[in-house]
Design an enzyme around this catalytic site. Sequence first.
Site, PDB file in Angstrom:
ATOM      1  N   SER A  20      51.398  26.256  41.557  1.00 23.38           N
ATOM      2  CA  SER A  20      51.727  27.684  42.211  1.00 23.38           C
ATOM      3  C   SER A  20      52.950  28.104  42.059  1.00 23.38           C
ATOM      4  O   SER A  20      53.211  29.335  42.473  1.00 23.38           O
ATOM      5  CB  SER A  20      51.219  27.563  43.514  1.00 23.38           C
ATOM      6  OG  SER A  20      52.010  26.840  44.285  1.00 23.38           O
ATOM      7  N   ASN A 106      51.702  22.638  54.826  1.00 21.19           N
ATOM      8  CA  ASN A 106      50.418  23.693  55.415  1.00 21.19           C
ATOM      9  C   ASN A 106      51.140  24.963  56.342  1.00 21.19           C
ATOM     10  O   ASN A 106      51.060  25.909  56.318  1.00 21.19           O
ATOM     11  CB  ASN A 106      49.431  23.036  55.834  1.00 21.19           C
ATOM     12  CG  ASN A 106      48.871  22.159  54.921  1.00 21.19           C
ATOM     13  OD1 ASN A 106      48.951  21.995  53.817  1.00 21.19           O
ATOM     14  ND2 ASN A 106      47.761  21.187  55.594  1.00 21.19           N
ATOM     15  N   THR A 151      35.685  72.435  47.753  1.00 26.77           N
ATOM     16  CA  THR A 151      34.837  71.366  48.172  1.00 26.77           C
ATOM     17  C   THR A 151      33.802  70.954  46.951  1.00 26.77           C
ATOM     18  O   THR A 151      33.646  71.871  46.231  1.00 26.77           O
ATOM     19  CB  THR A 151      33.953  71.679  49.298  1.00 26.77           C
ATOM     20  OG1 THR A 151      32.808  72.753  48.989  1.00 26.77           O
ATOM     21  CG2 THR A 151      34.626  72.027  50.527  1.00 26.77           C
ATOM     22  N   HIS A 152      33.400  70.043  46.452  1.00 29.33           N
ATOM     23  CA  HIS A 152      32.754  69.744  45.336  1.00 29.33           C
ATOM     24  C   HIS A 152      33.502  70.133  44.092  1.00 29.33           C
ATOM     25  O   HIS A 152      32.802  70.597  43.108  1.00 29.33           O
ATOM     26  CB  HIS A 152      31.354  70.359  45.200  1.00 29.33           C
ATOM     27  CG  HIS A 152      30.717  70.089  46.584  1.00 29.33           C
ATOM     28  ND1 HIS A 152      29.558  69.112  46.666  1.00 29.33           N
ATOM     29  CD2 HIS A 152      30.682  70.762  47.847  1.00 29.33           C
ATOM     30  CE1 HIS A 152      29.257  69.114  47.645  1.00 29.33           C
ATOM     31  NE2 HIS A 152      29.742  70.052  48.494  1.00 29.33           N
ATOM     32  N   SER A 273      52.225  62.929  23.708  1.00 27.40           N
ATOM     33  CA  SER A 273      51.173  62.590  22.748  1.00 27.40           C
ATOM     34  C   SER A 273      51.929  62.053  21.455  1.00 27.40           C
ATOM     35  O   SER A 273      52.594  62.695  20.953  1.00 27.40           O
ATOM     36  CB  SER A 273      49.900  63.360  22.548  1.00 27.40           C
ATOM     37  OG  SER A 273      49.166  62.821  21.538  1.00 27.40           O
ATOM     38  N   LYS A 279      51.166  68.450  23.416  1.00 29.90           N
ATOM     39  CA  LYS A 279      50.660  67.739  24.888  1.00 29.90           C
ATOM     40  C   LYS A 279      51.780  67.432  25.734  1.00 29.90           C
ATOM     41  O   LYS A 279      52.713  66.692  25.489  1.00 29.90           O
ATOM     42  CB  LYS A 279      49.873  66.501  24.499  1.00 29.90           C
ATOM     43  CG  LYS A 279      48.737  66.954  23.917  1.00 29.90           C
ATOM     44  CD  LYS A 279      47.739  66.928  24.737  1.00 29.90           C
ATOM     45  CE  LYS A 279      46.964  65.761  25.160  1.00 29.90           C
ATOM     46  NZ  LYS A 279      45.931  66.004  26.377  1.00 29.90           N
ATOM     47  N   ASN A 281      51.328  65.226  29.211  1.00 37.82           N
ATOM     48  CA  ASN A 281      50.358  64.569  29.877  1.00 37.82           C
ATOM     49  C   ASN A 281      50.759  64.139  31.542  1.00 37.82           C
ATOM     50  O   ASN A 281      52.029  63.755  31.571  1.00 37.82           O
ATOM     51  CB  ASN A 281      49.670  63.400  29.293  1.00 37.82           C
ATOM     52  CG  ASN A 281      49.060  63.738  27.937  1.00 37.82           C
ATOM     53  OD1 ASN A 281      48.269  64.867  27.829  1.00 37.82           O
ATOM     54  ND2 ASN A 281      49.267  63.075  26.987  1.00 37.82           N
ATOM     55  N   GLU A 286      47.851  60.084  36.551  1.00 39.83           N
ATOM     56  CA  GLU A 286      46.747  59.319  36.273  1.00 39.83           C
ATOM     57  C   GLU A 286      46.975  57.556  36.676  1.00 39.83           C
ATOM     58  O   GLU A 286      45.692  56.864  37.040  1.00 39.83           O
ATOM     59  CB  GLU A 286      46.567  59.135  34.838  1.00 39.83           C
ATOM     60  CG  GLU A 286      46.044  60.699  34.277  1.00 39.83           C
ATOM     61  CD  GLU A 286      46.375  61.019  32.860  1.00 39.83           C
ATOM     62  OE1 GLU A 286      45.127  60.552  32.232  1.00 39.83           O
ATOM     63  OE2 GLU A 286      47.225  61.044  32.262  1.00 39.83           O
ATOM     64  N   TYR A 313      43.673  23.681  56.800  1.00 34.09           N
ATOM     65  CA  TYR A 313      43.801  24.016  55.429  1.00 34.09           C
ATOM     66  C   TYR A 313      43.144  23.691  54.384  1.00 34.09           C
ATOM     67  O   TYR A 313      42.676  22.448  54.387  1.00 34.09           O
ATOM     68  CB  TYR A 313      45.421  23.627  55.309  1.00 34.09           C
ATOM     69  CG  TYR A 313      46.003  23.886  53.973  1.00 34.09           C
ATOM     70  CD1 TYR A 313      46.671  24.993  53.862  1.00 34.09           C
ATOM     71  CD2 TYR A 313      45.681  22.958  52.862  1.00 34.09           C
ATOM     72  CE1 TYR A 313      47.128  25.564  52.405  1.00 34.09           C
ATOM     73  CE2 TYR A 313      46.249  23.255  51.631  1.00 34.09           C
ATOM     74  CZ  TYR A 313      46.798  24.273  51.450  1.00 34.09           C
ATOM     75  OH  TYR A 313      47.369  24.784  50.192  1.00 34.09           O
ATOM     76  N   GLN A 318      46.084  28.480  48.748  1.00 30.58           N
ATOM     77  CA  GLN A 318      47.097  28.506  47.506  1.00 30.58           C
ATOM     78  C   GLN A 318      46.802  29.920  46.950  1.00 30.58           C
ATOM     79  O   GLN A 318      47.701  30.837  46.607  1.00 30.58           O
ATOM     80  CB  GLN A 318      47.335  27.459  46.537  1.00 30.58           C
ATOM     81  CG  GLN A 318      48.215  27.741  45.595  1.00 30.58           C
ATOM     82  CD  GLN A 318      48.401  26.664  44.882  1.00 30.58           C
ATOM     83  OE1 GLN A 318      49.057  25.401  45.378  1.00 30.58           O
ATOM     84  NE2 GLN A 318      48.064  26.321  43.630  1.00 30.58           N
ATOM     85  N   LYS A 321      48.020  33.833  47.618  1.00 28.26           N
ATOM     86  CA  LYS A 321      49.186  34.590  47.177  1.00 28.26           C
ATOM     87  C   LYS A 321      49.469  35.437  45.964  1.00 28.26           C
ATOM     88  O   LYS A 321      49.870  36.632  46.045  1.00 28.26           O
ATOM     89  CB  LYS A 321      50.655  33.467  47.119  1.00 28.26           C
ATOM     90  CG  LYS A 321      50.991  33.038  48.516  1.00 28.26           C
ATOM     91  CD  LYS A 321      51.880  31.694  48.351  1.00 28.26           C
ATOM     92  CE  LYS A 321      51.003  30.542  47.948  1.00 28.26           C
ATOM     93  NZ  LYS A 321      50.297  29.961  49.102  1.00 28.26           N
TER      94      LYS A 321
HETATM   95  N1  ARG Z   1      51.215  25.316  47.197  1.00 32.17           N
HETATM   96  C1  ARG Z   1      50.370  25.011  48.328  1.00 32.17           C
HETATM   97  C2  ARG Z   1      49.764  26.389  48.975  1.00 32.17           C
HETATM   98  O1  ARG Z   1      50.435  27.324  48.590  1.00 32.17           O
HETATM   99  C3  ARG Z   1      51.249  24.501  49.286  1.00 32.17           C
HETATM  100  C4  ARG Z   1      50.534  23.700  50.287  1.00 32.17           C
HETATM  101  C5  ARG Z   1      49.832  22.462  49.924  1.00 32.17           C
HETATM  102  N2  ARG Z   1      49.267  21.397  50.720  1.00 32.17           N
HETATM  103  C6  ARG Z   1      48.510  20.508  50.222  1.00 32.17           C
HETATM  104  N3  ARG Z   1      48.038  19.933  51.250  1.00 32.17           N
HETATM  105  N4  ARG Z   1      48.440  20.435  49.300  1.00 32.17           N
HETATM  106  O2  ARG Z   1      49.006  26.681  49.567  1.00 32.17           O
END
Ligand code: ARG
Length: 426
Positions: A20, A106, A151-152, A273, A279, A281, A286, A313, A318, A321
Amino acid sequence: MWGGRFKRGLHPELERFSSSLAFDYELYPYDIEGSVAHARGLAAARVISKAQLAAIERGLRRIKRELDSGEFEFQASDEDIHTAIERRLTELTPAGASLHAGRSRNDQVALDLRLYCRVAAREAIDLVAALVEALGAQAALHAAWVMPGYTHVQRAQPVTVGHHLLAHAEPLLRDARRFQNAFESAGTMPLGSGALAGSTLPLDRRVVARELKLPRLTENTIDAVSDRDFALDLAYACTSTALHLSRLGEDVVLWASSEFGFVRLADEVATGSSLMPQKKNPDIAELLRGRAGRSLGGFVALATVLKGLPLAYDRDLQEDKPALFAAVENALESLRAATLLVERLEFDRERLAAAAADALLVATDAAEELVRAGTPFRTAHEQVGGQVRDGKFEAPWDAKASVAKRRLGVTARAAAIRREAAALRK
Ligand code: ARG
């Protein structure tokens, strides 16, 4: 990091699949802040010595500098930002090996994400305030400029440009309250929860919470590592904001068209454009419309991670994020873009007045005049409708008089909204 139980490492492809680092890298300032607080808590509980604490703090400060400057060297085995930082700390000082006592990734990640959410929510509030201020300023300048209300997307009744602009400011003020709520809900300190069930070490969680300026402690260790409600609150506030900006964007797109011609786009907020030389724009407007899906998509992805997830957990978490970060980044970027756009809108008084001169806009006023004279409303509606149908409708007064009679109260509300925006920034 967990090598003791294993003879061989994870398959390289699965190492990449589960890493991650590419996205939780962003958490590094909060991870270091959290680790400093945790180390101080360990020292207060006499789990580590003062000398170890000093070495850990020195090492973490150095890692922060390395990460800030881009000098930090990651390794393929760094599974996430938390392991990368701890690995580097143990390279820098033997005391690094004592930092993780009483802590799991965790509760560590649960803390880091809360700290991230607090900062993001605060920033969002400032950006919402800036946009509300820009809308309030434009509304004050154009408080008396009449235009058709729709409206509309059909001409309905006269309003003013100021009134319409404030109709975009009000939802943003509600968003500011949503961000404040998200800030509050991320204000609980989860460390001490460990992997899911706390620690036998005599940790003083209040010391850690004070260090981190978090007002409350989580109450249940299982909930502390599983809860992402605070992230959902923030993702929803971002989604709501992005949806509101998409509607603002759509109004600007319509207004900037030759068919409406209500606003001119300054060169800094318009594009041309590659083919058609004439143009100009409204791409920024948008994109406010088109990018809203990023925040909504992030919200849905996050909620989907949580749905049916067993306590406590699970590695699914993960995935909170990338979902949350996408929702947040889009909202913050869109708020900045919208402010630049609104500040530079140039309204075309003549085109607005010409559109507002459409006599049919005051057909409702005419029906209400009959009501004043004692006609039941349904009868009045029928009579005026007949005049319109037969091309015999005559306006009792113009759009300006109509707006005045309806007391839309733009100037006072624009001033109040700007005061609210200023208060939000404090
Ligand atoms: N990279 C993990 C996360 O963002 C960290 C926690 C990992 N914990 C585990 N027991 N593998 O959730």
